[in-house]
Design a protein around this motif. Structure first.
Motif, PDB file in Angstrom:
ATOM      1  N   GLY A 330       0.860  -1.153   0.106  1.00  0.00           N
ATOM      2  CA  GLY A 330      -0.043   0.253  -0.052  1.00  0.00           C
ATOM      3  C   GLY A 330       0.836   1.293  -0.260  1.00  0.00           C
ATOM      4  O   GLY A 330      -0.109   2.287  -0.663  1.00  0.00           O
ATOM      5  N   SER A 331       2.054   1.418   0.321  1.00  0.00           N
ATOM      6  CA  SER A 331       2.747   2.342   0.814  1.00  0.00           C
ATOM      7  C   SER A 331       3.851   2.835  -1.395  1.00  0.00           C
ATOM      8  O   SER A 331       4.108   1.672  -1.975  1.00  0.00           O
ATOM      9  N   CYS A 332       3.920   3.575  -0.767  1.00  0.00           N
ATOM     10  CA  CYS A 332       4.709   4.483  -2.261  1.00  0.00           C
ATOM     11  C   CYS A 332       5.930   4.846  -2.090  1.00  0.00           C
ATOM     12  O   CYS A 332       6.905   5.270  -2.506  1.00  0.00           O
ATOM     13  N   LEU A 394      -2.885  14.166  -1.793  1.00  0.00           N
ATOM     14  CA  LEU A 394      -3.044  14.132  -0.025  1.00  0.00           C
ATOM     15  C   LEU A 394      -2.327  12.000   0.544  1.00  0.00           C
ATOM     16  O   LEU A 394      -2.535  11.292  -0.755  1.00  0.00           O
ATOM     17  N   ALA A 395      -1.845  12.330   1.519  1.00  0.00           N
ATOM     18  CA  ALA A 395      -0.927  11.411   1.709  1.00  0.00           C
ATOM     19  C   ALA A 395      -0.789  10.883   3.367  1.00  0.00           C
ATOM     20  O   ALA A 395      -1.003  11.856   4.293  1.00  0.00           O
ATOM     21  N   ARG A 396      -0.936  10.083   4.334  1.00  0.00           N
ATOM     22  CA  ARG A 396      -0.817   9.317   5.457  1.00  0.00           C
ATOM     23  C   ARG A 396       0.887   8.787   5.053  1.00  0.00           C
ATOM     24  O   ARG A 396       1.537   8.379   4.570  1.00  0.00           O
ATOM     25  N   ARG A 397       1.954   9.233   6.132  1.00  0.00           N
ATOM     26  CA  ARG A 397       3.593   8.869   6.996  1.00  0.00           C
ATOM     27  C   ARG A 397       2.905   7.753   7.749  1.00  0.00           C
ATOM     28  O   ARG A 397       2.241   7.843   8.513  1.00  0.00           O
ATOM     29  N   PHE A 404       1.877   6.978   2.108  1.00  0.00           N
ATOM     30  CA  PHE A 404       0.892   6.082   1.912  1.00  0.00           C
ATOM     31  C   PHE A 404      -0.016   7.172   1.126  1.00  0.00           C
ATOM     32  O   PHE A 404      -0.716   7.781   1.912  1.00  0.00           O
ATOM     33  N   TYR A 405       0.186   6.560  -0.276  1.00  0.00           N
ATOM     34  CA  TYR A 405      -1.124   7.756  -1.212  1.00  0.00           C
ATOM     35  C   TYR A 405      -2.705   8.108  -0.910  1.00  0.00           C
ATOM     36  O   TYR A 405      -3.181   6.814  -0.401  1.00  0.00           O
ATOM     37  N   ALA A 406      -3.260   9.417  -0.708  1.00  0.00           N
ATOM     38  CA  ALA A 406      -5.069   8.850  -0.358  1.00  0.00           C
ATOM     39  C   ALA A 406      -5.508  10.084  -0.714  1.00  0.00           C
ATOM     40  O   ALA A 406      -6.719  10.280  -0.721  1.00  0.00           O
TER      41      ALA A 406
END
Length: 529
Positions: A330-332, A394-397, A404-406
């Motif tokens: 799920g992570s870029c 948007l993303a989370r880390r 993690f792209y959002a």
């Protein structure tokens, strides 16, 4: 960010010099296969020189802007390399553009010339009723109208062009994706055009002699990055005219492909094809790209026997500015060592791990940073804050700094005072076995803000009761994310990288299935999936 992927600064060696050196050192090495035709690196270099000298001989000079409106064919690769040898500024023209979207190229980019295939003549003739035409060199023309590409090239020398330019001179205007608003021409230098392909070689771990499948249209930056990376990494290209989900693995087997690139909805489309005992009958080691839904990541690896590697990039910078080499689902990934990245709130303050914010980026090597938009200083300025590029993504880390792209900031919907990520809803709906792909859009609500409409394309031969889809959603997402309207579509309008053009989807709900019309309301307590 705590982690990064080491990558050397991009040096001063011009792409044209690397291509010329390879042609001298290994002229008979196969560079490209297209159908039953084979092209060596020596042939590609000589052909690129002839086109470059033909363009320069027509009166063009380094720095002039030249549009390329050509099909997916080896001639297109050669023309791209030719502009980089001649110091011309390439402007890629989408071959599917027509009307105002096609006219935009000629009003916004001030082209000195256009190299166009004759099959697009009707589109161009229509456009030139509204806008002035540049000098046109027609490929494949049979009526003698305008300059003839083949004739000009046949008379040109295959010697290296005698022109001078610098590694940081602009060599391309890459239109931004244009999914919202008119595309803007992103300035690209020889150095930035090499930086993205160097990141491609990093994410793929490609070795000399490996084979990349080239399905991407060459009017898009992703395709250009692949062909340049093949020169830099001594990789062979297997070129097909277009992406075909039904022929994909046959092409992979035919050409002995070792690496496949994916974007948008490519992997879900491949996964939804009927299973075959040939699913692992290929030489592919790595599939690289961006946008694999997390829930199918391991399914793709297991079914097709490949390793997935994700990254994140954007037109304004390079193909990849983050890489996930660790298979963290799920992570870029984490940034290349060339870049600093942060995830921030609307005030530019970093958000805590796990919270959603906007990705902002800054290059540690200024020459590989955002160089601006062509003749658009205001937007160039507004896209940056204190030296950081505002990506609109948007993303989370997580605690380790993995991104993690959002979704897109502009695709956030607001319903009943709650912000909703269209991307998150789409990931759930795409899990349904009957759904091939989908898009969530906001539609007018009598209460203000947005109501949610999910547009779905079903897999061939499938049917789906809208209420069953709503119940599927209720079990897997918060109540406020569950769509009110459901509408089927036979085919989505898409960008060259298979992204759905949401702005072209109807906001009308007159023909949509409406949950509220059934008298049913969404459960606020999702049941166990």
């Amino acid at each position: 960010m705590k982690n990064s992927v080491a990558m050397d600064p991009i040096d001063h060696t011009l792409f044209r010099d690397t291509l010329a050196a390879r042609a001298i050192e290994e002229p008979n090495t196969v560079f490209l296969r297209f159908g039953d035709d084979t092209y060596t690196i020596g042939q590609i270099n000589a052909a690129s020189n002839r086109v470059a000298n033909a363009l320069l001989g027509s009166g063009l000079k380094p720095g002039d802007r030249v549009g390329l409106m050509l099909p997916s064919h080896p001639d297109h690769i050669i023309a791209i390399f030719a502009t980089m040898k001649a110091g011309l500024v390439r402007v890629p023209v989408n071959v599917h553009a027509k009307g105002p979207s096609l006219e935009h190229y000629f009003t916004a980019y001030d082209l000195a010339a256009l190299v166009a295939d004759d099959q697009y003549r009707a589109q161009l003739d229509e456009a030139f009723v509204e806008v002035a035409a540049p000098a046109i060199i027609w490929r494949g023309s049979v009526d003698g109208r305008g300059d003839n590409y083949e004739a000009l090239v046949a008379q040109a020398s295959d010697a290296e062009p005698d022109v001078c330019f610098d590694t940081d001179d602009i060599l391309a205007l890459t239109p931004s994706s244009g999914t919202t608003g008119a595309p803007k021409g992103v300035l690209k230098s020889d150095r930035t055009l090499r930086a993205g392909p160097m990141a491609v070689l990093k994410i793929t771990d490609a070795r000399p002699g490996d084979v990349f499948l080239l399905w991407e249209p060459l009017h898009h930056g992703a395709g250009v990055a692949v062909i340049i990376s093949a020169v830099l990494g001594k990789v062979t290209l297997a070129m097909v005219e277009r992406f075909s989900v039904s022929n994909f693995w046959n092409d992979v087997r035919r050409y002995g492909v070792t690496h496949i690139h994916y974007l948008g909805g490519v992997l879900p489309l491949l996964l939804k094809q009927p299973p075959s005992d040939q699913d692992r009958d290929h030489k592919v080691r790595i599939a690289w790209g961006g946008g694999c839904p997390p829930e199918i990541w391991r399914d793709v690896e297991e079914r097709f026997g490949v390793t997935l590697r994700e990254g994140y990039g954007l037109s304004e910078l390079i193909t990849f500015v983050t890489l996930n080499l660790d298979r963290r689902v799920g992570s870029c990934g984490v940034p290349l060592s060339l870049y600093d990245l942060k995830v921030v709130d609307d005030d530019g303050q970093e958000v805590a791990a796990g919270e959603v914010g906007e990705i902002v980026a800054k290059s540690k090597q200024p020459e590989t940073g955002f160089l601006g938009y062509f003749r658009n200083e205001e937007t160039t300025r507004d896209t940056q804050r204190d030296g950081w590029l505002l990506t609109g993504d948007l993303a989370r880390r997580d605690e380790d700094g993995f991104i993690f792209y959002a979704g897109r900031k502009k695709e956030m919907l607001r319903r009943r005072g709650i912000n909703i990520s269209a991307w998150e809803v789409e990931q759930v709906v795409n899990k349904h076995a009957a759904v091939a792909e989908c898009a969530l859009i906001g539609v007018p609500s009598e209460l203000g803000e947005d109501d949610l409409k999910i547009v779905i394309r079903l897999i061939e031969g499938a049917s789906l009761d809208p209420m069953a889809l709503i119940e599927f959603c209720e079990a897997r997402m918060p109540y406020y994310q569950v769509p009110r309207y459901v509408e089927e579509i036979s085919e989505f309008p898409k960008t060259p990288t298979q992204r759905i053009r949401k702005k072209e989807l109807s906001r009308s709900v007159s023909s949509s299935w409406d949950l509220e019309a059934t008298g049913r309301t969404v459960s606020r307590k999702p049941v166990k999936a």
